[in-house]
Design an enzyme around this catalytic site. Structure first.
Site, PDB file in Angstrom:
ATOM      1  N   GLY A 242      13.212 -38.282 -15.938  1.00  0.00           N
ATOM      2  CA  GLY A 242      13.382 -39.141 -16.898  1.00  0.00           C
ATOM      3  C   GLY A 242      12.379 -40.264 -17.079  1.00  0.00           C
ATOM      4  O   GLY A 242      12.422 -41.236 -17.465  1.00  0.00           O
ATOM      5  N   ASP A 243      11.089 -39.784 -16.634  1.00  0.00           N
ATOM      6  CA  ASP A 243      10.037 -40.940 -16.599  1.00  0.00           C
ATOM      7  C   ASP A 243       8.679 -40.327 -16.858  1.00  0.00           C
ATOM      8  O   ASP A 243       8.810 -39.224 -17.176  1.00  0.00           O
ATOM      9  CB  ASP A 243      10.266 -42.100 -15.414  1.00  0.00           C
ATOM     10  CG  ASP A 243       9.717 -43.426 -15.706  1.00  0.00           C
ATOM     11  OD1 ASP A 243       8.835 -43.561 -16.418  1.00  0.00           O
ATOM     12  OD2 ASP A 243      10.684 -44.150 -15.487  1.00  0.00           O
ATOM     13  N   ASP A 244       7.818 -40.907 -16.640  1.00  0.00           N
ATOM     14  CA  ASP A 244       6.336 -40.685 -16.672  1.00  0.00           C
ATOM     15  C   ASP A 244       6.228 -39.028 -15.791  1.00  0.00           C
ATOM     16  O   ASP A 244       6.863 -39.036 -14.726  1.00  0.00           O
ATOM     17  CB  ASP A 244       5.259 -41.330 -16.231  1.00  0.00           C
ATOM     18  CG  ASP A 244       5.456 -42.818 -17.153  1.00  0.00           C
ATOM     19  OD1 ASP A 244       5.630 -42.548 -18.347  1.00  0.00           O
ATOM     20  OD2 ASP A 244       5.062 -43.825 -16.566  1.00  0.00           O
TER      21      ASP A 244
END
Ligand code: NAG
Ligand code: NAG
Ligand code: NAG
Ligand code: NAG
Ligand code: NAG
Ligand code: NAG
Ligand code: NAG
Ligand code: NAG
Ligand code: NAG
Length: 426
Positions: A242-244
Protein backbone atom coordinates in the site's frame (compact mmCIF):
# COMPACT_ATOMS: atom_id res chain seq x y z
CA UNK A 1 -12.76 -35.74 25.04
CA UNK A 2 -9.30 -34.49 25.92
CA UNK A 3 -7.86 -35.28 29.34
CA UNK A 4 -8.52 -32.45 31.77
CA UNK A 5 -4.82 -31.82 32.32
CA UNK A 6 -4.47 -30.60 28.73
CA UNK A 7 -6.98 -27.82 29.30
CA UNK A 8 -4.52 -25.57 31.15
CA UNK A 9 -4.23 -21.98 29.99
CA UNK A 10 -1.35 -21.57 27.56
CA UNK A 11 0.70 -19.51 29.99
CA UNK A 12 0.79 -22.41 32.46
CA UNK A 13 2.53 -24.74 30.06
CA UNK A 14 6.25 -24.95 30.72
CA UNK A 15 8.08 -25.62 27.52
CA UNK A 16 10.38 -28.56 28.09
CA UNK A 17 12.97 -28.35 25.33
CA UNK A 18 15.74 -26.02 24.29
CA UNK A 19 16.59 -25.15 20.75
CA UNK A 20 18.94 -27.59 19.16
CA UNK A 21 21.30 -26.04 16.66
CA UNK A 22 23.29 -28.86 15.15
CA UNK A 23 26.79 -27.72 14.26
CA UNK A 24 28.83 -29.75 11.83
CA UNK A 25 32.14 -28.14 10.91
CA UNK A 26 31.32 -24.56 9.95
CA UNK A 27 27.65 -25.33 9.20
CA UNK A 28 24.87 -24.70 11.69
CA UNK A 29 21.56 -26.44 11.01
CA UNK A 30 18.44 -25.14 12.70
CA UNK A 31 15.20 -27.10 12.99
CA UNK A 32 12.00 -25.34 14.05
CA UNK A 33 11.13 -26.03 17.67
CA UNK A 34 7.46 -26.54 17.02
CA UNK A 35 8.31 -29.31 14.60
CA UNK A 36 10.57 -31.19 16.99
CA UNK A 37 8.27 -31.58 19.93
CA UNK A 38 4.72 -32.85 19.88
CA UNK A 39 4.18 -31.43 23.36
CA UNK A 40 3.82 -28.04 21.76
CA UNK A 41 0.45 -29.03 20.40
CA UNK A 42 -2.00 -27.82 23.04
CA UNK A 43 -5.71 -27.10 23.04
CA UNK A 44 -6.53 -23.51 22.23
CA UNK A 45 -7.98 -21.60 25.15
CA UNK A 46 -10.96 -20.66 23.01
CA UNK A 47 -11.76 -24.32 22.44
CA UNK A 48 -10.95 -24.06 18.76
CA UNK A 49 -8.82 -27.17 18.45
CA UNK A 50 -5.09 -27.60 18.75
CA UNK A 51 -2.63 -24.73 18.60
CA UNK A 52 1.02 -24.18 19.35
CA UNK A 53 2.12 -22.79 22.68
CA UNK A 54 4.34 -19.74 22.69
CA UNK A 55 7.35 -21.30 21.07
CA UNK A 56 10.25 -18.95 20.44
CA UNK A 57 12.80 -19.96 17.83
CA UNK A 58 14.76 -16.71 18.14
CA UNK A 59 17.36 -17.98 20.65
CA UNK A 60 18.35 -20.93 18.50
CA UNK A 61 18.50 -18.82 15.35
CA UNK A 62 20.69 -16.26 17.12
CA UNK A 63 22.84 -19.08 18.42
CA UNK A 64 23.36 -20.33 14.86
CA UNK A 65 24.36 -16.81 13.80
CA UNK A 66 26.87 -16.52 16.62
CA UNK A 67 28.35 -19.98 16.01
CA UNK A 68 28.41 -19.95 12.20
CA UNK A 69 28.00 -16.30 11.21
CA UNK A 70 31.66 -15.92 10.30
CA UNK A 71 33.16 -18.18 7.64
CA UNK A 72 30.19 -20.46 7.90
CA UNK A 73 26.81 -21.60 6.64
CA UNK A 74 23.53 -21.33 8.49
CA UNK A 75 20.67 -23.52 7.33
CA UNK A 76 17.11 -23.08 8.54
CA UNK A 77 15.37 -26.31 7.62
CA UNK A 78 11.77 -26.32 6.35
CA UNK A 79 9.02 -25.68 8.87
CA UNK A 80 7.64 -22.77 10.86
CA UNK A 81 9.89 -20.59 13.01
CA UNK A 82 8.31 -18.35 15.63
CA UNK A 83 10.24 -15.11 16.01
CA UNK A 84 9.40 -13.48 19.31
CA UNK A 85 12.49 -11.33 19.80
CA UNK A 86 14.45 -8.73 17.89
CA UNK A 87 17.50 -9.97 16.00
CA UNK A 88 20.74 -8.06 15.62
CA UNK A 89 23.13 -9.98 13.39
CA UNK A 90 25.49 -7.25 12.29
CA UNK A 91 28.89 -8.86 12.74
CA UNK A 92 28.64 -11.32 9.86
CA UNK A 93 31.53 -12.21 7.58
CA UNK A 94 31.65 -14.66 4.70
CA UNK A 95 28.40 -16.38 5.56
CA UNK A 96 25.72 -18.17 3.60
CA UNK A 97 22.32 -18.09 5.27
CA UNK A 98 19.99 -20.60 3.65
CA UNK A 99 16.36 -20.43 4.68
CA UNK A 100 13.85 -23.09 3.68
CA UNK A 101 11.14 -22.34 6.22
CA UNK A 102 8.53 -19.78 7.20
CA UNK A 103 9.46 -17.16 9.79
CA UNK A 104 6.49 -15.67 11.64
CA UNK A 105 7.02 -12.56 13.75
CA UNK A 106 4.80 -12.53 16.83
CA UNK A 107 1.96 -10.07 17.19
CA UNK A 108 0.62 -10.83 20.65
CA UNK A 109 2.70 -8.06 22.25
CA UNK A 110 3.18 -5.22 19.81
CA UNK A 111 4.53 -3.06 22.67
CA UNK A 112 7.49 -5.40 22.83
CA UNK A 113 8.43 -4.67 19.21
CA UNK A 114 7.80 -0.95 19.59
CA UNK A 115 10.09 -0.81 22.63
CA UNK A 116 12.84 -3.20 21.60
CA UNK A 117 13.21 -2.81 17.85
CA UNK A 118 16.51 -1.26 16.80
CA UNK A 119 16.78 2.31 15.67
CA UNK A 120 17.82 2.76 12.07
CA UNK A 121 18.36 6.51 12.54
CA UNK A 122 16.38 7.54 9.46
CA UNK A 123 13.36 9.56 10.57
CA UNK A 124 13.23 7.77 13.92
CA UNK A 125 12.31 4.48 12.28
CA UNK A 126 13.06 1.06 13.83
CA UNK A 127 13.63 -2.47 12.64
CA UNK A 128 12.95 -5.98 13.95
CA UNK A 129 16.01 -7.51 12.29
CA UNK A 130 19.31 -5.92 11.29
CA UNK A 131 21.87 -7.79 9.23
CA UNK A 132 25.31 -6.37 8.57
CA UNK A 133 28.97 -7.17 8.06
CA UNK A 134 30.57 -8.33 4.84
CA UNK A 135 30.20 -11.05 2.22
CA UNK A 136 26.74 -12.15 3.22
CA UNK A 137 24.30 -14.23 1.19
CA UNK A 138 20.78 -14.57 2.57
CA UNK A 139 18.83 -16.91 0.32
CA UNK A 140 15.36 -18.37 0.42
CA UNK A 141 15.36 -20.45 -2.78
CA UNK A 142 11.77 -19.42 -3.46
CA UNK A 143 10.80 -21.33 -0.32
CA UNK A 144 11.46 -18.92 2.54
CA UNK A 145 8.47 -16.92 3.73
CA UNK A 146 8.73 -13.93 6.10
CA UNK A 147 5.35 -13.33 7.71
CA UNK A 148 5.26 -10.13 9.76
CA UNK A 149 1.69 -10.46 11.01
CA UNK A 150 1.26 -7.05 9.42
CA UNK A 151 -2.50 -6.84 9.79
CA UNK A 152 -2.02 -6.42 13.55
CA UNK A 153 0.27 -3.44 12.83
CA UNK A 154 -2.10 -1.95 10.28
CA UNK A 155 -4.91 -2.24 12.80
CA UNK A 156 -2.79 -0.69 15.56
CA UNK A 157 -1.80 2.23 13.33
CA UNK A 158 -5.45 2.67 12.24
CA UNK A 159 -4.40 4.23 8.98
CA UNK A 160 -2.02 6.73 10.63
CA UNK A 161 1.30 7.27 8.92
CA UNK A 162 4.61 6.20 10.51
CA UNK A 163 3.45 4.89 13.89
CA UNK A 164 6.49 5.15 16.18
CA UNK A 165 8.26 1.87 16.77
CA UNK A 166 6.43 -0.03 14.06
CA UNK A 167 9.34 -2.14 12.83
CA UNK A 168 10.82 -2.58 9.38
CA UNK A 169 10.93 -6.32 8.66
CA UNK A 170 14.58 -6.58 7.53
CA UNK A 171 17.31 -3.94 7.41
CA UNK A 172 20.70 -4.26 5.74
CA UNK A 173 22.75 -2.17 8.17
CA UNK A 174 26.40 -1.34 7.50
CA UNK A 175 26.56 -4.26 5.07
CA UNK A 176 29.11 -4.72 2.27
CA UNK A 177 28.74 -7.31 -0.50
CA UNK A 178 25.31 -8.52 0.48
CA UNK A 179 23.02 -10.77 -1.56
CA UNK A 180 19.37 -11.27 -0.64
CA UNK A 181 17.57 -13.67 -2.98
CA UNK A 182 14.48 -15.81 -3.33
CA UNK A 183 12.41 -14.71 -0.31
CA UNK A 184 8.65 -14.11 -0.12
CA UNK A 185 7.23 -11.64 2.37
CA UNK A 186 3.63 -11.62 3.38
CA UNK A 187 2.05 -9.07 5.66
CA UNK A 188 5.20 -7.21 6.66
CA UNK A 189 5.07 -5.19 9.86
CA UNK A 190 6.13 -1.90 8.15
CA UNK A 191 8.56 -1.44 5.22
CA UNK A 192 9.56 -4.85 3.91
CA UNK A 193 13.24 -3.95 3.61
CA UNK A 194 15.60 -1.04 4.21
CA UNK A 195 19.18 -0.63 3.04
CA UNK A 196 21.24 1.82 5.10
CA UNK A 197 24.97 2.63 5.32
CA UNK A 198 25.65 -0.22 2.92
CA UNK A 199 27.54 -0.88 -0.28
CA UNK A 200 27.22 -3.48 -3.02
CA UNK A 201 23.85 -4.90 -2.10
CA UNK A 202 22.03 -7.19 -4.55
CA UNK A 203 18.40 -8.05 -3.92
CA UNK A 204 16.89 -10.42 -6.45
CA UNK A 205 13.86 -12.63 -6.97
CA UNK A 206 11.83 -11.26 -4.10
CA UNK A 207 8.07 -11.35 -3.68
CA UNK A 208 6.30 -9.03 -1.27
CA UNK A 209 2.63 -8.96 -0.50
CA UNK A 210 1.19 -6.71 2.18
CA UNK A 211 -2.29 -5.32 1.78
CA UNK A 212 -4.82 -4.59 4.48
CA UNK A 213 -7.82 -6.88 4.59
CA UNK A 214 -9.97 -4.21 6.24
CA UNK A 215 -10.66 -0.53 5.78
CA UNK A 216 -7.40 0.63 7.43
CA UNK A 217 -4.86 1.35 4.73
CA UNK A 218 -1.60 -0.54 4.49
CA UNK A 219 0.52 2.57 4.17
CA UNK A 220 4.21 2.49 5.09
CA UNK A 221 4.57 -1.02 3.71
CA UNK A 222 7.21 0.05 1.13
CA UNK A 223 8.97 -2.75 -0.75
CA UNK A 224 12.34 -1.17 -0.07
CA UNK A 225 13.95 2.11 0.83
CA UNK A 226 17.63 2.87 0.30
CA UNK A 227 19.49 5.52 2.29
CA UNK A 228 23.16 6.45 2.68
CA UNK A 229 24.07 3.49 0.47
CA UNK A 230 25.61 2.82 -2.92
CA UNK A 231 26.01 0.16 -5.59
CA UNK A 232 22.64 -1.50 -5.21
CA UNK A 233 21.03 -3.90 -7.67
CA UNK A 234 17.34 -4.71 -7.41
CA UNK A 235 15.91 -7.17 -9.92
CA UNK A 236 13.00 -9.54 -10.42
CA UNK A 237 10.62 -8.39 -7.75
CA UNK A 238 6.85 -8.68 -7.57
CA UNK A 239 5.42 -6.35 -4.97
CA UNK A 240 1.87 -5.72 -3.80
CA UNK A 241 1.82 -3.10 -1.07
CA UNK A 242 0.00 0.00 0.00
CA UNK A 243 2.92 2.39 -0.36
CA UNK A 244 6.07 2.98 -2.41
CA UNK A 245 7.38 -0.10 -4.18
CA UNK A 246 11.00 1.04 -4.56
CA UNK A 247 11.97 4.31 -2.86
CA UNK A 248 15.45 5.78 -3.25
CA UNK A 249 16.10 8.09 -0.33
CA UNK A 250 18.88 10.53 0.54
CA UNK A 251 22.52 9.77 -0.14
CA UNK A 252 21.86 6.83 -2.43
CA UNK A 253 23.96 6.40 -5.56
CA UNK A 254 24.51 3.84 -8.28
CA UNK A 255 21.22 2.03 -7.92
CA UNK A 256 19.93 -0.18 -10.72
CA UNK A 257 16.35 -1.42 -10.54
CA UNK A 258 14.96 -3.75 -13.21
CA UNK A 259 12.18 -6.21 -13.89
CA UNK A 260 9.92 -5.20 -11.07
CA UNK A 261 6.14 -5.54 -11.12
CA UNK A 262 4.33 -3.39 -8.58
CA UNK A 263 0.65 -3.55 -7.67
CA UNK A 264 -1.32 -1.00 -5.62
CA UNK A 265 1.84 0.96 -4.86
CA UNK A 266 3.79 4.13 -5.50
CA UNK A 267 6.00 2.15 -7.92
CA UNK A 268 9.38 3.82 -8.65
CA UNK A 269 10.22 6.88 -6.65
CA UNK A 270 13.13 9.05 -5.69
CA UNK A 271 12.30 10.22 -2.17
CA UNK A 272 11.20 11.51 -0.06
CA UNK A 273 14.45 13.46 0.14
CA UNK A 274 15.34 16.76 1.77
CA UNK A 275 13.29 16.23 4.91
CA UNK A 276 15.94 17.68 7.19
CA UNK A 277 16.73 21.25 6.24
CA UNK A 278 20.06 21.06 8.13
CA UNK A 279 21.31 18.01 6.20
CA UNK A 280 21.69 17.89 2.44
CA UNK A 281 20.47 14.77 0.64
CA UNK A 282 22.35 13.66 -2.46
CA UNK A 283 20.92 11.16 -4.93
CA UNK A 284 22.64 10.28 -8.20
CA UNK A 285 23.16 7.65 -10.89
CA UNK A 286 19.88 5.79 -10.59
CA UNK A 287 18.27 3.62 -13.28
CA UNK A 288 14.79 2.12 -13.15
CA UNK A 289 14.02 -0.07 -16.14
CA UNK A 290 11.49 -2.64 -17.28
CA UNK A 291 8.93 -1.85 -14.65
CA UNK A 292 5.21 -2.57 -14.56
CA UNK A 293 2.91 -0.55 -12.30
CA UNK A 294 -0.63 -1.86 -11.90
CA UNK A 295 -3.35 0.21 -10.23
CA UNK A 296 -0.73 2.41 -8.62
CA UNK A 297 -0.66 5.95 -7.32
CA UNK A 298 2.31 7.02 -9.44
CA UNK A 299 4.86 5.19 -11.53
CA UNK A 300 8.01 7.24 -12.25
CA UNK A 301 8.36 10.13 -9.88
CA UNK A 302 10.47 12.36 -7.64
CA UNK A 303 9.35 13.76 -4.30
CA UNK A 304 11.38 16.22 -2.32
CA UNK A 305 10.76 18.42 0.67
CA UNK A 306 11.87 22.05 0.38
CA UNK A 307 15.41 21.07 1.44
CA UNK A 308 18.96 21.06 0.14
CA UNK A 309 21.18 18.73 -1.85
CA UNK A 310 20.48 17.31 -5.29
CA UNK A 311 18.83 14.59 -7.34
CA UNK A 312 20.68 14.05 -10.59
CA UNK A 313 21.32 11.56 -13.35
CA UNK A 314 18.19 9.44 -12.98
CA UNK A 315 16.68 7.31 -15.77
CA UNK A 316 13.17 5.92 -15.82
CA UNK A 317 13.05 3.58 -18.85
CA UNK A 318 10.49 1.12 -20.23
CA UNK A 319 7.82 1.72 -17.65
CA UNK A 320 4.37 0.42 -18.38
CA UNK A 321 1.44 1.35 -16.17
CA UNK A 322 -2.19 0.38 -15.96
CA UNK A 323 -4.69 2.61 -14.23
CA UNK A 324 -2.02 4.75 -12.56
CA UNK A 325 -3.43 7.76 -10.70
CA UNK A 326 -0.72 10.19 -11.90
CA UNK A 327 2.11 8.37 -13.70
CA UNK A 328 4.85 11.02 -13.85
CA UNK A 329 5.00 13.39 -10.93
CA UNK A 330 7.64 15.75 -9.57
CA UNK A 331 7.19 17.91 -6.50
CA UNK A 332 9.49 20.17 -4.51
CA UNK A 333 7.18 20.23 -1.48
CA UNK A 334 5.77 16.76 -0.90
CA UNK A 335 3.04 16.33 1.72
CA UNK A 336 2.93 19.95 2.94
CA UNK A 337 2.56 21.56 -0.51
CA UNK A 338 4.07 24.66 1.07
CA UNK A 339 7.28 26.63 0.43
CA UNK A 340 7.33 24.86 -2.92
CA UNK A 341 9.35 27.58 -4.60
CA UNK A 342 11.94 28.00 -1.87
CA UNK A 343 13.46 24.52 -2.11
CA UNK A 344 17.15 24.51 -3.02
CA UNK A 345 17.22 20.80 -3.66
CA UNK A 346 18.29 20.77 -7.31
CA UNK A 347 16.80 18.25 -9.74
CA UNK A 348 18.73 17.76 -12.98
CA UNK A 349 19.63 15.26 -15.71
CA UNK A 350 16.50 13.16 -15.43
CA UNK A 351 15.29 10.97 -18.31
CA UNK A 352 11.89 9.42 -18.83
CA UNK A 353 12.06 7.04 -21.82
CA UNK A 354 9.31 4.80 -23.17
CA UNK A 355 6.73 5.42 -20.48
CA UNK A 356 3.43 3.91 -21.60
CA UNK A 357 0.03 2.68 -20.49
CA UNK A 358 -3.02 4.26 -18.92
CA UNK A 359 -3.60 6.99 -16.36
CA UNK A 360 -6.63 6.92 -14.09
CA UNK A 361 -7.55 10.54 -14.88
CA UNK A 362 -6.56 13.05 -17.53
CA UNK A 363 -3.01 13.83 -16.35
CA UNK A 364 0.01 11.94 -17.65
CA UNK A 365 2.60 14.15 -15.96
CA UNK A 366 2.57 16.87 -13.33
CA UNK A 367 5.90 18.55 -12.63
CA UNK A 368 6.34 21.34 -10.15
CA UNK A 369 9.98 22.28 -9.67
CA UNK A 370 11.11 24.90 -7.16
CA UNK A 371 11.24 28.50 -8.37
CA UNK A 372 14.48 28.87 -6.39
CA UNK A 373 16.08 25.84 -8.07
CA UNK A 374 14.33 25.08 -11.36
CA UNK A 375 14.72 21.59 -12.79
CA UNK A 376 17.32 21.37 -15.52
CA UNK A 377 18.00 18.89 -18.26
CA UNK A 378 14.79 16.92 -18.08
CA UNK A 379 14.44 14.65 -21.11
CA UNK A 380 11.40 12.79 -22.32
CA UNK A 381 11.07 10.34 -25.19
CA UNK A 382 8.36 7.91 -26.26
CA UNK A 383 5.85 9.01 -23.65
CA UNK A 384 2.52 7.45 -24.53
CA UNK A 385 0.08 7.58 -21.64
CA UNK A 386 -3.66 7.60 -22.30
CA UNK A 387 -6.45 8.22 -19.80
CA UNK A 388 -8.15 4.89 -19.22
CA UNK A 389 -11.56 6.39 -19.92
CA UNK A 390 -10.48 8.02 -23.16
CA UNK A 391 -9.52 11.55 -24.18
CA UNK A 392 -6.05 13.02 -24.05
CA UNK A 393 -3.79 13.35 -21.06
CA UNK A 394 -2.47 16.68 -19.81
CA UNK A 395 1.15 17.52 -19.06
CA UNK A 396 1.46 20.19 -16.38
CA UNK A 397 4.81 21.94 -15.89
CA UNK A 398 6.31 24.72 -13.80
CA UNK A 399 9.88 25.93 -13.37
CA UNK A 400 11.69 23.72 -15.86
CA UNK A 401 14.76 25.41 -17.36
CA UNK A 402 14.86 23.44 -20.59
CA UNK A 403 11.10 23.13 -21.05
CA UNK A 404 11.19 24.07 -24.74
CA UNK A 405 13.59 21.30 -25.67
CA UNK A 406 12.77 18.58 -23.18
CA UNK A 407 10.84 16.42 -25.63
CA UNK A 408 7.38 16.70 -24.09
CA UNK A 409 4.74 19.31 -24.83
CA UNK A 410 3.41 20.98 -21.70
CA UNK A 411 -0.30 21.75 -21.75
CA UNK A 412 -0.39 24.09 -18.77
CA UNK A 413 1.26 25.15 -15.51
CA UNK A 414 1.59 22.93 -12.45
CA UNK A 415 1.02 24.84 -9.21
CA UNK A 416 2.97 23.81 -6.09
CA UNK A 417 -0.31 22.72 -4.54
CA UNK A 418 -0.97 20.16 -7.28
CA UNK A 419 -1.47 16.94 -5.31
CA UNK A 420 0.39 13.65 -5.63
CA UNK A 421 -2.88 11.85 -6.24
CA UNK A 422 -5.95 13.12 -8.00
CA UNK A 423 -9.54 12.25 -7.27
CA UNK A 424 -10.86 13.11 -10.71
CA UNK A 425 -10.06 14.84 -13.98
CA UNK A 426 -8.51 18.30 -13.71
C1 NAG B 1 28.86 -33.41 8.67
O1 NAG B 1 29.16 -32.94 7.35
C2 NAG B 1 29.89 -33.87 6.59
C3 NAG B 1 30.37 -33.19 5.32
O2 NAG B 1 29.40 -32.30 4.82
C4 NAG B 1 29.03 -35.09 6.36
O3 NAG B 1 29.74 -36.06 5.60
C5 NAG B 1 28.64 -35.70 7.69
O4 NAG B 1 27.74 -36.75 7.49
C6 NAG B 1 28.00 -34.66 8.58
N1 NAG B 1 27.80 -35.19 9.89
C7 NAG B 1 26.64 -35.20 10.51
C8 NAG B 1 26.61 -35.76 11.88
O5 NAG B 1 25.63 -34.75 9.97
C1 NAG C 1 34.45 -18.59 3.75
O1 NAG C 1 33.91 -19.58 4.58
C2 NAG C 1 34.10 -20.91 4.09
C3 NAG C 1 33.40 -21.83 5.06
O2 NAG C 1 32.02 -21.60 4.98
C4 NAG C 1 35.56 -21.21 4.00
O3 NAG C 1 35.74 -22.47 3.46
C5 NAG C 1 36.25 -20.18 3.13
O4 NAG C 1 37.62 -20.38 3.17
C6 NAG C 1 35.94 -18.78 3.65
N1 NAG C 1 36.46 -17.79 2.71
C7 NAG C 1 37.34 -16.89 3.09
C8 NAG C 1 37.78 -15.94 2.03
O5 NAG C 1 37.74 -16.81 4.23
C1 NAG D 1 5.22 -6.95 26.35
O1 NAG D 1 6.54 -6.48 26.14
C2 NAG D 1 6.93 -5.50 27.06
C3 NAG D 1 8.29 -4.96 26.60
O2 NAG D 1 9.21 -5.97 26.47
C4 NAG D 1 7.00 -6.14 28.45
O3 NAG D 1 7.37 -5.16 29.39
C5 NAG D 1 5.63 -6.68 28.79
O4 NAG D 1 5.71 -7.39 30.00
C6 NAG D 1 5.14 -7.61 27.71
N1 NAG D 1 3.76 -7.97 27.98
C7 NAG D 1 3.36 -9.23 27.98
C8 NAG D 1 1.90 -9.43 28.22
O5 NAG D 1 4.11 -10.16 27.75
C1 NAG E 1 29.49 -7.48 -4.65
O1 NAG E 1 28.88 -8.50 -3.89
C2 NAG E 1 28.80 -9.74 -4.56
C3 NAG E 1 28.05 -10.69 -3.64
O2 NAG E 1 26.72 -10.30 -3.54
C4 NAG E 1 30.18 -10.24 -4.88
O3 NAG E 1 30.09 -11.44 -5.59
C5 NAG E 1 30.93 -9.20 -5.69
O4 NAG E 1 32.26 -9.62 -5.85
C6 NAG E 1 30.93 -7.88 -4.95
N1 NAG E 1 31.50 -6.87 -5.80
C7 NAG E 1 32.58 -6.19 -5.44
C8 NAG E 1 33.04 -5.16 -6.40
O5 NAG E 1 33.15 -6.40 -4.39
C1 NAG F 1 15.15 -13.09 -13.13
O1 NAG F 1 14.12 -14.02 -13.44
C2 NAG F 1 14.37 -14.69 -14.67
C3 NAG F 1 13.15 -15.51 -14.99
O2 NAG F 1 12.75 -16.24 -13.89
C4 NAG F 1 15.64 -15.54 -14.55
O3 NAG F 1 15.92 -16.17 -15.74
C5 NAG F 1 16.79 -14.61 -14.18
O4 NAG F 1 17.94 -15.38 -13.93
C6 NAG F 1 16.47 -13.81 -12.94
N1 NAG F 1 17.52 -12.82 -12.70
C7 NAG F 1 18.25 -12.83 -11.62
C8 NAG F 1 19.24 -11.71 -11.50
O5 NAG F 1 18.15 -13.65 -10.73
C1 NAG G 1 24.31 12.93 3.20
O1 NAG G 1 25.67 13.06 2.92
C2 NAG G 1 26.17 14.36 3.21
C3 NAG G 1 27.59 14.43 2.71
O2 NAG G 1 28.30 13.30 3.06
C4 NAG G 1 26.07 14.60 4.71
O3 NAG G 1 26.51 15.91 5.02
C5 NAG G 1 24.62 14.48 5.12
O4 NAG G 1 24.51 14.58 6.52
C6 NAG G 1 24.05 13.15 4.68
N1 NAG G 1 22.61 13.17 4.92
C7 NAG G 1 22.04 12.30 5.71
C8 NAG G 1 20.57 12.49 5.88
O5 NAG G 1 22.63 11.39 6.28
C1 NAG H 1 24.68 8.35 -14.86
O1 NAG H 1 24.25 7.12 -14.27
C2 NAG H 1 24.57 6.02 -15.07
C3 NAG H 1 23.93 4.81 -14.43
O2 NAG H 1 24.28 4.69 -13.10
C4 NAG H 1 26.08 5.89 -15.18
O3 NAG H 1 26.40 4.80 -15.99
C5 NAG H 1 26.64 7.15 -15.78
O4 NAG H 1 28.05 7.10 -15.76
C6 NAG H 1 26.20 8.35 -14.97
N1 NAG H 1 26.60 9.58 -15.65
C7 NAG H 1 27.33 10.49 -15.06
C8 NAG H 1 27.64 11.69 -15.86
O5 NAG H 1 27.73 10.36 -13.90
C1 NAG I 1 14.87 -4.30 -20.38
O1 NAG I 1 14.05 -4.56 -21.49
C2 NAG I 1 14.72 -4.28 -22.71
C3 NAG I 1 13.69 -4.37 -23.82
O2 NAG I 1 12.93 -5.53 -23.69
C4 NAG I 1 15.88 -5.27 -22.86
O3 NAG I 1 16.58 -5.02 -24.04
C5 NAG I 1 16.82 -5.08 -21.69
O4 NAG I 1 17.83 -6.05 -21.71
C6 NAG I 1 16.07 -5.21 -20.38
N1 NAG I 1 16.95 -4.84 -19.28
C7 NAG I 1 17.13 -5.62 -18.22
C8 NAG I 1 18.09 -5.13 -17.20
O5 NAG I 1 16.54 -6.67 -18.05
C1 NAG J 1 9.11 -0.06 -24.12
O1 NAG J 1 8.80 -0.67 -22.89
C2 NAG J 1 8.07 -1.88 -23.02
C3 NAG J 1 7.77 -2.38 -21.61
O2 NAG J 1 7.11 -1.39 -20.90
C4 NAG J 1 8.90 -2.90 -23.78
O3 NAG J 1 8.12 -4.06 -23.96
C5 NAG J 1 9.31 -2.35 -25.10
O4 NAG J 1 10.20 -3.24 -25.70
C6 NAG J 1 10.01 -1.01 -24.90
N1 NAG J 1 10.33 -0.43 -26.18
C7 NAG J 1 11.57 -0.22 -26.56
C8 NAG J 1 11.73 0.41 -27.90
O5 NAG J 1 12.53 -0.52 -25.86
Amino acid sequence: MLPLTLLLPLSAIVLPVHGEVVKNGSTCIVTPLSDTNAAFAVPRSDGGGLARATVDDTPQILSAFSQCGQDGTIILRPGTYHIRQVMDTTNLRNVSVEIYGTLIWSADNLSYWRQKSFSVTYAGRQTAWRIGGRDIALRGFGQAVFDGNGQAWIDLARGASNLDGRPISLTVWHGTNVLIDGITWRMAQFWHTFVAYSQNVTMTNLVMNTLSSNSYSSQNTDGTDTWNSKDITISNWTVTCGDDCIAIKGNSSNVHVSNVVCHESGAMTIGSVGSNARQPDYVENIVFENITAIHSSNSAWIKTYPGTGYVRNVTFRNIYGEDVNQPIYVTSCIYSYQNCDSSHLAISDIRWENITGTSRYNVAAAIHCSGAAPCDNLHFSDINIKPKNGGTAKVLCSNIKNQATMGLQCTGPCPGSHPQQLSGNV
